[in-house]
Design a protein around this motif. Sequence first.
Motif, mmCIF file in Angstrom:
data_model
loop_
_atom_site.group_PDB
_atom_site.id
_atom_site.type_symbol
_atom_site.label_atom_id
_atom_site.label_comp_id
_atom_site.label_asym_id
_atom_site.label_seq_id
_atom_site.Cartn_x
_atom_site.Cartn_y
_atom_site.Cartn_z
ATOM 1 N N TYR A 76 -2.692 4.346 4.988
ATOM 2 C CA TYR A 76 -1.288 3.830 5.174
ATOM 3 C C TYR A 76 -1.221 3.143 6.412
ATOM 4 O O TYR A 76 -1.496 3.742 7.630
ATOM 5 C CB TYR A 76 -0.391 4.979 4.921
ATOM 6 C CG TYR A 76 0.982 4.429 4.736
ATOM 7 C CD1 TYR A 76 1.179 4.136 3.515
ATOM 8 C CD2 TYR A 76 2.086 4.554 5.657
ATOM 9 C CE1 TYR A 76 2.699 3.527 3.151
ATOM 10 C CE2 TYR A 76 3.179 3.899 5.271
ATOM 11 C CZ TYR A 76 3.730 3.557 4.004
ATOM 12 O OH TYR A 76 4.759 3.080 3.837
ATOM 13 N N THR A 77 -0.774 1.799 6.609
ATOM 14 C CA THR A 77 -0.458 1.261 7.939
ATOM 15 C C THR A 77 1.034 0.684 7.931
ATOM 16 O O THR A 77 1.613 0.511 6.866
ATOM 17 C CB THR A 77 -1.312 0.169 8.154
ATOM 18 O OG1 THR A 77 -1.139 -0.750 7.238
ATOM 19 C CG2 THR A 77 -2.819 0.607 7.935
ATOM 20 N N LEU A 78 1.537 0.584 9.270
ATOM 21 C CA LEU A 78 2.669 0.065 9.297
ATOM 22 C C LEU A 78 2.637 -1.630 9.420
ATOM 23 O O LEU A 78 2.030 -1.964 10.467
ATOM 24 C CB LEU A 78 3.324 0.365 10.523
ATOM 25 C CG LEU A 78 3.556 1.949 10.506
ATOM 26 C CD1 LEU A 78 4.104 2.326 11.946
ATOM 27 C CD2 LEU A 78 4.740 2.195 9.500
ATOM 28 N N SER A 85 3.779 -0.438 4.712
ATOM 29 C CA SER A 85 5.057 -0.029 4.947
ATOM 30 C C SER A 85 6.103 -1.114 4.810
ATOM 31 O O SER A 85 7.187 -0.975 4.202
ATOM 32 C CB SER A 85 5.374 0.786 6.272
ATOM 33 O OG SER A 85 5.376 -0.105 7.296
ATOM 34 N N TRP A 128 10.820 1.290 7.804
ATOM 35 C CA TRP A 128 9.585 1.895 7.852
ATOM 36 C C TRP A 128 9.509 3.218 8.364
ATOM 37 O O TRP A 128 8.695 4.158 7.815
ATOM 38 C CB TRP A 128 8.714 0.989 8.803
ATOM 39 C CG TRP A 128 9.040 1.056 10.141
ATOM 40 C CD1 TRP A 128 9.710 0.035 10.764
ATOM 41 C CD2 TRP A 128 8.701 1.955 11.185
ATOM 42 N NE1 TRP A 128 10.156 0.136 12.004
ATOM 43 C CE2 TRP A 128 9.559 1.507 12.242
ATOM 44 C CE3 TRP A 128 7.990 3.041 11.285
ATOM 45 C CZ2 TRP A 128 9.255 1.879 13.705
ATOM 46 C CZ3 TRP A 128 7.791 3.670 12.568
ATOM 47 C CH2 TRP A 128 8.515 2.971 13.595
ATOM 48 N N GLN A 129 10.458 3.760 9.076
ATOM 49 C CA GLN A 129 10.295 5.107 9.818
ATOM 50 C C GLN A 129 10.471 6.167 8.454
ATOM 51 O O GLN A 129 9.748 7.073 8.446
ATOM 52 C CB GLN A 129 11.606 5.592 10.793
ATOM 53 C CG GLN A 129 11.479 4.758 11.962
ATOM 54 C CD GLN A 129 12.272 3.255 12.018
ATOM 55 O OE1 GLN A 129 12.580 2.815 11.032
ATOM 56 N NE2 GLN A 129 12.956 3.182 13.204
ATOM 57 N N TYR A 174 7.459 6.166 6.213
ATOM 58 C CA TYR A 174 6.403 6.808 6.837
ATOM 59 C C TYR A 174 6.396 8.124 6.711
ATOM 60 O O TYR A 174 5.521 8.779 6.285
ATOM 61 C CB TYR A 174 6.488 6.267 8.384
ATOM 62 C CG TYR A 174 5.348 6.828 9.271
ATOM 63 C CD1 TYR A 174 4.103 6.126 9.145
ATOM 64 C CD2 TYR A 174 5.407 7.708 9.976
ATOM 65 C CE1 TYR A 174 2.779 6.434 9.879
ATOM 66 C CE2 TYR A 174 4.244 8.150 11.062
ATOM 67 C CZ TYR A 174 3.069 7.351 10.616
ATOM 68 O OH TYR A 174 2.016 7.779 11.641
ATOM 69 N N SER A 175 7.492 8.737 7.091
ATOM 70 C CA SER A 175 7.589 10.243 6.896
ATOM 71 C C SER A 175 7.355 10.564 5.160
ATOM 72 O O SER A 175 7.165 11.687 5.152
ATOM 73 C CB SER A 175 8.668 10.627 7.664
ATOM 74 O OG SER A 175 10.007 10.035 7.088
ATOM 75 N N GLN A 205 5.722 9.342 3.119
ATOM 76 C CA GLN A 205 4.413 9.168 2.914
ATOM 77 C C GLN A 205 3.584 10.588 3.090
ATOM 78 O O GLN A 205 2.867 11.033 2.332
ATOM 79 C CB GLN A 205 3.651 8.220 3.466
ATOM 80 C CG GLN A 205 4.092 6.622 3.076
ATOM 81 C CD GLN A 205 4.068 6.581 1.268
ATOM 82 O OE1 GLN A 205 3.311 7.118 0.719
ATOM 83 N NE2 GLN A 205 5.049 5.978 0.861
ATOM 84 N N ILE A 219 -3.940 7.718 7.862
ATOM 85 C CA ILE A 219 -2.632 7.124 8.280
ATOM 86 C C ILE A 219 -2.711 6.602 9.771
ATOM 87 O O ILE A 219 -3.309 7.338 10.433
ATOM 88 C CB ILE A 219 -1.274 8.077 7.879
ATOM 89 C CG1 ILE A 219 -0.045 7.200 8.138
ATOM 90 C CG2 ILE A 219 -1.594 9.295 8.749
ATOM 91 C CD1 ILE A 219 1.034 7.992 7.470
ATOM 92 N N THR A 276 -1.337 6.019 13.260
ATOM 93 C CA THR A 276 -0.049 6.795 13.924
ATOM 94 C C THR A 276 0.038 6.198 15.225
ATOM 95 O O THR A 276 -0.891 5.372 15.789
ATOM 96 C CB THR A 276 -0.644 8.146 14.549
ATOM 97 O OG1 THR A 276 -1.764 8.105 15.218
ATOM 98 C CG2 THR A 276 -0.891 9.102 13.475
ATOM 99 N N SER A 336 5.921 5.885 16.587
ATOM 100 C CA SER A 336 6.143 6.412 15.246
ATOM 101 C C SER A 336 5.995 7.737 15.180
ATOM 102 O O SER A 336 6.030 8.594 14.179
ATOM 103 C CB SER A 336 4.994 5.913 14.212
ATOM 104 O OG SER A 336 3.926 6.382 14.298
#
Lengths: 543, 296
Positions: free
Chosen positions: A82-84, A115, A120-121, A124-125, A127, A136, A138, A142
């Motif tokens: 998982y990436t932002l 994301s 996205w915040q 992200y959490s 996920q 993931i 980090t 974030s």
Amino acid sequence: MKKKLLSLLLATAMLAALAGCGGGKTAADAMDEAGESSAAAEQTKEETEAVQETQEEEEPAAGENKEPAQLDTSERVDLVFYTLGDAPADKEKVQEKINEILLEKVNATVDFQFSTWVDWQQKYSLQLTTGGVDLIYTANWSEYGTLANSGAFLPLDDLLDTVSPDMRELIGESALNQCRVGGQLYTIPCNDLEFTCNGIIYREDLREKYDLPVPNTPENIEAYLLGIKENDPDQQLLDVNGQETMGTVFNFKYPWVTFTGVPYGLAINYDTPQEVNDYWFSDDFLEDMKLLKKWADLGFWSRSALSNTPQEAPLENGLSVMYFAGFNPAKATWVMKDVEEEHPDWKVEFIAFGETTGVIFPANMQTNGTAVSKDCKNPERAMKVLELLLTDKELNDLVMYGIEGEHYEVDENGIYQNLSDKYGYGSMSTPNLRNKDIMIPSEARLRQDKFSTKFEEIGAKTKFPNTDIFGGFTEDNTPYSTEYGAVSNVCDQYLKPLLVGTVDDVDAAVAQFRDKLKEAGIDACREGYKEQWIAYCEEYGYK
Amino acid sequence: MKIKTSKSMIAFQSIACVLLTFGAVICVLPFGIILSGSLTDDAIIIKEGYSILPKGFTFEAYKTIFKVPGEILQAYKMTIFYTAVGTSLGLMMITMTSYVISRKEFKYRDQVSFLIYFTTLFGGGLIPWYLMYANVLNMKGTTFPIWFPGLMSPFLIILMRTFISESVPDAITESAKLDGAGHLTIFGRIILPVLGPGLATVGLFLALGYWNDWYRSSMFSTSQETWELQFYLYNLLNAAASIKQMAMNADIAMADIPTQSMKLAMAVVVTGPVLLFYPFVQRYFVSGITVGAVKG
């Protein structure tokens, strides 16, 4: 006829309102819930595991056998990374290539999920809470520290030793240490130092034209701006507004531990991190505010600065000659490139605050890292895949740049050249997989490197050579959240006018600001903050 | 005989007209600014700001959007698909549910109604909702979790139920029953034909809900192919803002950041179809919503 017209008008109005505002509600509701999600992480863990979809293989207890054993790859494992950021258009194509190699090497596949930048915040959490991911991205921004503390990631020390013992050397022990939270390592940072030190960007061509000093101190900035004003009264000087005030300029004066100002008006110098001093109640502060008032009176920026909103790209559009808010080398390079294309006769330069104060450092190693989610069923394989993505030249190139010949090529100087807008430089949004040893430099990157080498030299002479000691600190303001809120309000109301110099009497305004701070409970905030900060310094050995 | 309008009446009407026109203008103006902004030269927007009439008239923004129309057309296609499927299925289910709970002879009427109303007060919240689709049903990345959750809402069921009991007196259905009609016949041949305004209202609510939704794409889409139009737009704008902010901390792959006029042009492109669609249903809309609301 009239009536018809009116009703039509009303109908259109209502419709515009309906079409415009329909989607808002759910988002707001969901936002509230997002706050609770990390707290709920523990509770949902069991449910999550019951319904976990990805793997069928049973979980071997992580890191119980110490000797570096041969990794068991008899069963195929599908991992989610998982990436932002946003997915590149050719994501599937590149991913297929990557998986071909990964299947052959370690019998695993990886699915990159993105994301996007919308909410996205929250996602992200989410996920991490619901356990849909294995690897993931980090970053300190974030909330790596907070999440690691709440047990969202697996501790990686043992895994590193058993699966990828070579990685320690590649990343470097000191970099790993910067990523420790409570003594445990939860993320593998990339080994690429990144200078995100803030500074200012200004019009060098005007400086040369009117023979003015380089604006690298408050005094020189004054002289520079005055000089331009005298020679060219029509030129707008600064775009100061309610969101981007002049506060940052004093980073030229103080060797603080961060470029964005220590919270609660504290002053912590880089060389003496455990000495927490006071700025807002000091004479320095009063003097600085007087300087800003003087600048405002000289007409360096608009009288209505406080109510103005930021201009779009003021420097590029000739609406200012200097820019303060949040400029780092990467951003500066972008502006320089834009200006070069649009105004070939202009010249723009960047000066980092640290060049004047001598305190400069690359971003904290927590900025770009990869963690293994606590719900990962195959931590060993995930670690191995991460190692391959980071160190295998072929895989790393695929992830970072796409397919050679289709998405990019390397020119005779060894510089990356993009061939397709379907996959850009670092387009999988994985800055955490940058490996400086095998990286293909881009032009923008080379421009930045010019800064980086300069800064690295300065940074090497500091007390903690090339280390961002502040970046790994995460404040927990829950014990004094009431005071925190009150202080924030006071700052909005009383500090901002000072920072744009629109008060009549600086002494009185500063006195009032200080009184209000006391009333709001600044002391409680400062005490709490100081305690956490000192504890943090002790933990990482910053003395 | 013509009723003479008194002076006070004239005064009242003129004041009402002025106020309402004023209100309408306030509502329409922003849209006008969006439209004119989308037709304004980008450099002028940055230097002089927005205006009601476009200065430096240009179609540049629209040209840019439709230069590579693939993405936006795909998003359009998906949104039309979600709206069509969602609205038709949703209308069917809502109408049938409402019919059932509007029948007095239905034994478990109170219990079923309670179950429906209860969800307006208590919900599982985001995480269970997400878990259900992503992990239990394993539907993440498909189109299912995007159109399915919006099919029914308690509010619309209540609206429809009230509408049914208002517009079809019990006596009619009862006599139909005496003549030997089953529930399907009653529903299809007696209830449905008089539901016009109700169907239009609920249908419009559903359609607008689907058209405006971006959140479900944000949660469940794993590739751009399944994005809703609003999410496509929202993401584009958001990416620009986030990247600007984030660039302070880290260097992040820069996407194409849309210019001011392009953002506005996209807003127009997205709102356009709704504008065209609305006048046709509008005449049912007011009656439908008042019938449902007053006695609901």
